[in-house]
Design a protein around this motif. Structure first.
Motif, PDB file in Angstrom:
ATOM      1  N   GLU A 114       0.829  -1.202   0.000  1.00  0.00           N
ATOM      2  CA  GLU A 114       0.000   0.000   0.000  1.00  0.00           C
ATOM      3  C   GLU A 114       0.865   1.254   0.000  1.00  0.00           C
ATOM      4  N   ALA A 115       0.374   2.287  -0.691  1.00  0.00           N
ATOM      5  CA  ALA A 115       1.016   3.602  -0.690  1.00  0.00           C
ATOM      6  C   ALA A 115      -0.017   4.616  -0.207  1.00  0.00           C
ATOM      7  N   ASP A 116       0.312   5.336   0.843  1.00  0.00           N
ATOM      8  CA  ASP A 116      -0.611   6.326   1.391  1.00  0.00           C
ATOM      9  C   ASP A 116      -0.551   7.609   0.569  1.00  0.00           C
ATOM     10  N   ILE A 117      -1.695   8.279   0.437  1.00  0.00           N
ATOM     11  CA  ILE A 117      -1.787   9.540  -0.293  1.00  0.00           C
ATOM     12  C   ILE A 117      -1.795  10.679   0.718  1.00  0.00           C
ATOM     13  N   ARG A 118      -0.810  11.562   0.625  1.00  0.00           N
ATOM     14  CA  ARG A 118      -0.739  12.703   1.529  1.00  0.00           C
ATOM     15  C   ARG A 118      -1.783  13.743   1.153  1.00  0.00           C
ATOM     16  N   LYS A 119      -2.257  14.502   2.112  1.00  0.00           N
ATOM     17  CA  LYS A 119      -3.352  15.450   1.898  1.00  0.00           C
ATOM     18  C   LYS A 119      -2.865  16.850   1.534  1.00  0.00           C
ATOM     19  N   THR A 120      -1.616  16.984   1.108  1.00  0.00           N
ATOM     20  CA  THR A 120      -1.108  18.283   0.708  1.00  0.00           C
ATOM     21  C   THR A 120      -1.522  18.607  -0.722  1.00  0.00           C
ATOM     22  N   LYS A 121      -1.132  19.781  -1.208  1.00  0.00           N
ATOM     23  CA  LYS A 121      -1.621  20.295  -2.486  1.00  0.00           C
ATOM     24  C   LYS A 121      -1.340  19.357  -3.653  1.00  0.00           C
ATOM     25  N   LYS A 122      -0.119  18.846  -3.765  1.00  0.00           N
ATOM     26  CA  LYS A 122       0.260  17.997  -4.893  1.00  0.00           C
ATOM     27  C   LYS A 122       0.021  16.518  -4.634  1.00  0.00           C
ATOM     28  N   ARG A 123      -0.518  16.191  -3.448  1.00  0.00           N
ATOM     29  CA  ARG A 123      -0.907  14.831  -3.105  1.00  0.00           C
ATOM     30  C   ARG A 123       0.202  13.805  -3.405  1.00  0.00           C
ATOM     31  N   PRO A 124       1.380  13.979  -2.816  1.00  0.00           N
ATOM     32  CA  PRO A 124       2.450  12.984  -3.000  1.00  0.00           C
ATOM     33  C   PRO A 124       2.093  11.667  -2.326  1.00  0.00           C
ATOM     34  N   ARG A 125       2.798  10.613  -2.705  1.00  0.00           N
ATOM     35  CA  ARG A 125       2.547   9.280  -2.165  1.00  0.00           C
ATOM     36  C   ARG A 125       3.615   8.913  -1.133  1.00  0.00           C
ATOM     37  N   GLN A 126       3.178   8.317  -0.059  1.00  0.00           N
ATOM     38  CA  GLN A 126       4.117   7.810   0.941  1.00  0.00           C
ATOM     39  C   GLN A 126       4.267   6.312   0.744  1.00  0.00           C
ATOM     40  N   ILE A 127       5.469   5.896   0.364  1.00  0.00           N
ATOM     41  CA  ILE A 127       5.746   4.481   0.136  1.00  0.00           C
ATOM     42  C   ILE A 127       6.685   3.979   1.233  1.00  0.00           C
ATOM     43  N   ARG A 128       6.698   2.677   1.412  1.00  0.00           N
ATOM     44  CA  ARG A 128       7.567   2.063   2.420  1.00  0.00           C
ATOM     45  C   ARG A 128       8.389   0.957   1.777  1.00  0.00           C
ATOM     46  N   ILE A 129       9.683   1.002   2.022  1.00  0.00           N
ATOM     47  CA  ILE A 129      10.609   0.003   1.509  1.00  0.00           C
ATOM     48  C   ILE A 129      11.085  -0.857   2.673  1.00  0.00           C
ATOM     49  N   LYS A 130      11.004  -2.152   2.516  1.00  0.00           N
ATOM     50  CA  LYS A 130      11.514  -3.062   3.544  1.00  0.00           C
ATOM     51  C   LYS A 130      12.973  -3.373   3.215  1.00  0.00           C
ATOM     52  N   GLY A 131      13.853  -3.093   4.171  1.00  0.00           N
ATOM     53  CA  GLY A 131      15.269  -3.319   3.962  1.00  0.00           C
ATOM     54  C   GLY A 131      15.691  -4.723   4.323  1.00  0.00           C
ATOM     55  N   SER A 132      16.890  -5.080   3.895  1.00  0.00           N
ATOM     56  CA  SER A 132      17.413  -6.416   4.200  1.00  0.00           C
ATOM     57  C   SER A 132      17.715  -6.591   5.684  1.00  0.00           C
ATOM     58  N   ASP A 133      17.722  -5.475   6.436  1.00  0.00           N
ATOM     59  CA  ASP A 133      17.928  -5.560   7.882  1.00  0.00           C
ATOM     60  C   ASP A 133      16.624  -5.769   8.638  1.00  0.00           C
ATOM     61  N   GLY A 134      15.495  -5.880   7.893  1.00  0.00           N
ATOM     62  CA  GLY A 134      14.199  -6.116   8.518  1.00  0.00           C
ATOM     63  C   GLY A 134      13.440  -4.860   8.893  1.00  0.00           C
ATOM     64  N   HIS A 135      14.051  -3.687   8.734  1.00  0.00           N
ATOM     65  CA  HIS A 135      13.398  -2.435   9.085  1.00  0.00           C
ATOM     66  C   HIS A 135      12.651  -1.851   7.890  1.00  0.00           C
ATOM     67  N   ASP A 136      11.618  -1.056   8.185  1.00  0.00           N
ATOM     68  CA  ASP A 136      10.870  -0.347   7.152  1.00  0.00           C
ATOM     69  C   ASP A 136      11.447   1.062   6.991  1.00  0.00           C
ATOM     70  N   TYR A 137      11.556   1.511   5.741  1.00  0.00           N
ATOM     71  CA  TYR A 137      12.069   2.839   5.437  1.00  0.00           C
ATOM     72  C   TYR A 137      11.012   3.604   4.650  1.00  0.00           C
ATOM     73  N   PRO A 138      10.329   4.568   5.293  1.00  0.00           N
ATOM     74  CA  PRO A 138       9.290   5.327   4.598  1.00  0.00           C
ATOM     75  C   PRO A 138       9.888   6.455   3.755  1.00  0.00           C
ATOM     76  N   PHE A 139       9.268   6.713   2.601  1.00  0.00           N
ATOM     77  CA  PHE A 139       9.683   7.798   1.712  1.00  0.00           C
ATOM     78  C   PHE A 139       8.450   8.498   1.161  1.00  0.00           C
ATOM     79  N   ILE A 140       8.629   9.762   0.810  1.00  0.00           N
ATOM     80  CA  ILE A 140       7.601  10.516   0.112  1.00  0.00           C
ATOM     81  C   ILE A 140       7.973  10.554  -1.362  1.00  0.00           C
ATOM     82  N   LEU A 141       7.094  10.046  -2.216  1.00  0.00           N
ATOM     83  CA  LEU A 141       7.312  10.059  -3.666  1.00  0.00           C
ATOM     84  C   LEU A 141       6.593  11.271  -4.244  1.00  0.00           C
TER      85      LEU A 141
END
Length: 331
Positions: A114-141
């Motif tokens: 799932e990618a969350d949709i931010r409520k700002t003007k340009k509605r960027p997407r928040q994606i999450r990448i699972k790393g090989s260390d088992g942690h989640d890394y969130p990013f704004i696309l």
């Protein structure tokens, strides 16, 4: 030619318009096959009138409804947008912004569904990448935005941070600038590291007002009561409106919100100090950079420390003061 459809939206599109587009393609091939000086333009008109035109009209109408649904949507499913990204597993690429020659390399293991949709003007997407260390890394696309300038701003902040750490007085006061990774993917899109445990000042104030039975957008309601077209008022009228709103509001919402959020007086004092110092440092850095567009949604506060984190550095070098619509006149 249409490539093989993969996602459900692509399958629906081909099922609905595939025959018409294939028939139009026949006319286009006949037109292209003719000699350049003797091509039959009636083939183009036939392709448009019988096939492309109806498809374009139907798709435009359906896209309008789809866009309204997207504006209401809060999440997107990757399998409906990009199966290629969904199928990426155990890659040999490092998680963006995590490379450190002194640490173990963290590779991309997978992308969250799932990618969350931010409520700002340009509605960027928040994606999450699972790393090989088992942690989640969130990013704004972010799309339709040149992130290369944001990357340069982060490099400048890194230099300022280094200089502050080397000075005895600034280091003693823990003066610094909060940073996050920025990765331009092209000239019009990129990734921004999602600073964890932060909330923008706009939401903090709105939540405080709602919790205390106050109108979240009280100032705008006052402006509309003064004039429905308050944004089009002359400068003297806007100045009068500003004074009226100033006298009818307390302006202490953020102060009260910070007090109620703190678990103790000691924690409140620490957060207030961090807020003051981080705001002061960023104000000086922003002045050097000519940074504009500093509204409440572009300033985040760390929930635990109270430090201010600025985002969105698209308006640098005083460009906001020169734009045609609503230029920023205050330095």
């Amino acid at each position: 030619q249409m490539r093989n459809p993969q996602s459900l939206p692509e399958l629906r599109f081909v099922h609905r318009f595939g025959k018409e587009l294939a028939a139009a393609e026949v006319y286009l091939e006949k037109y292209i096959a003719g000699a350049p000086m003797f091509r039959d333009d009636s083939l183009l008109y036939t392709a448009w009138n019988l096939h492309y035109g109806p498809v374009f009209a139907k798709n435009k109408s359906e896209n309008f409804n789809d866009q309204r649904m997207v504006l209401k949507a809060k999440t997107l499913l990757l399998e409906e947008c990009t199966l290629t990204l969904m199928r990426c597993n155990n890659m040999s690429l490092t998680v963006p912004g995590t490379y450190d020659p002194a640490s173990e390399i963290v590779l991309i293991a997978s992308f969250h569904r799932e990618a969350d949709i931010r409520k700002t003007k340009k509605r960027p997407r928040q994606i999450r990448i699972k790393g090989s260390d088992g942690h989640d890394y969130p990013f704004i696309l972010k799309g339709n935005e040149d992130m290369r300038q944001d990357e340069r701003a982060m490099q400048l902040f890194g230099l300022i941070k280094l200089l502050l750490s080397r000075d005895t007085e600034t280091a003693r006061r823990s003066l610094t600038i909060e940073q996050f990774p920025v990765i331009p993917l092209s000239s019009n899109c990129g990734l921004a590291g999602f600073y964890p445990n932060c909330e923008d000042l706009h939401n903090i104030i709105c939540h405080y007002r709602s919790a205390n039975n106050m109108e979240p957008y009280y100032e705008i309601d006052l402006a509309k009561s003064y004039s429905k077209d308050w944004e089009l008022l002359s400068f003297p009228e806007k100045s009068k409106l500003f004074d009226m709103i100033w006298n009818k509001t307390s302006g202490d919402d953020l102060k009260c919100a910070l007090w109620y959020k703190a678990p103790s007086a000691e924690e409140w004092l620490t957060r207030r100090t961090n807020y003051t110092r981080s705001t002061a440092v960023m104000s000086m850095a922003g002045y050097i950079l000519g940074l504009g567009d500093r509204h409440l949604a572009n300033m985040m506060m760390h929930e635990r420390t109270g430090k201010i984190v600025h985002i969105d550095f698209g308006d640098c070098f005083e460009i906001a003061a020169q734009r045609e619509k609503f230029p920023e006149k205050i330095p």
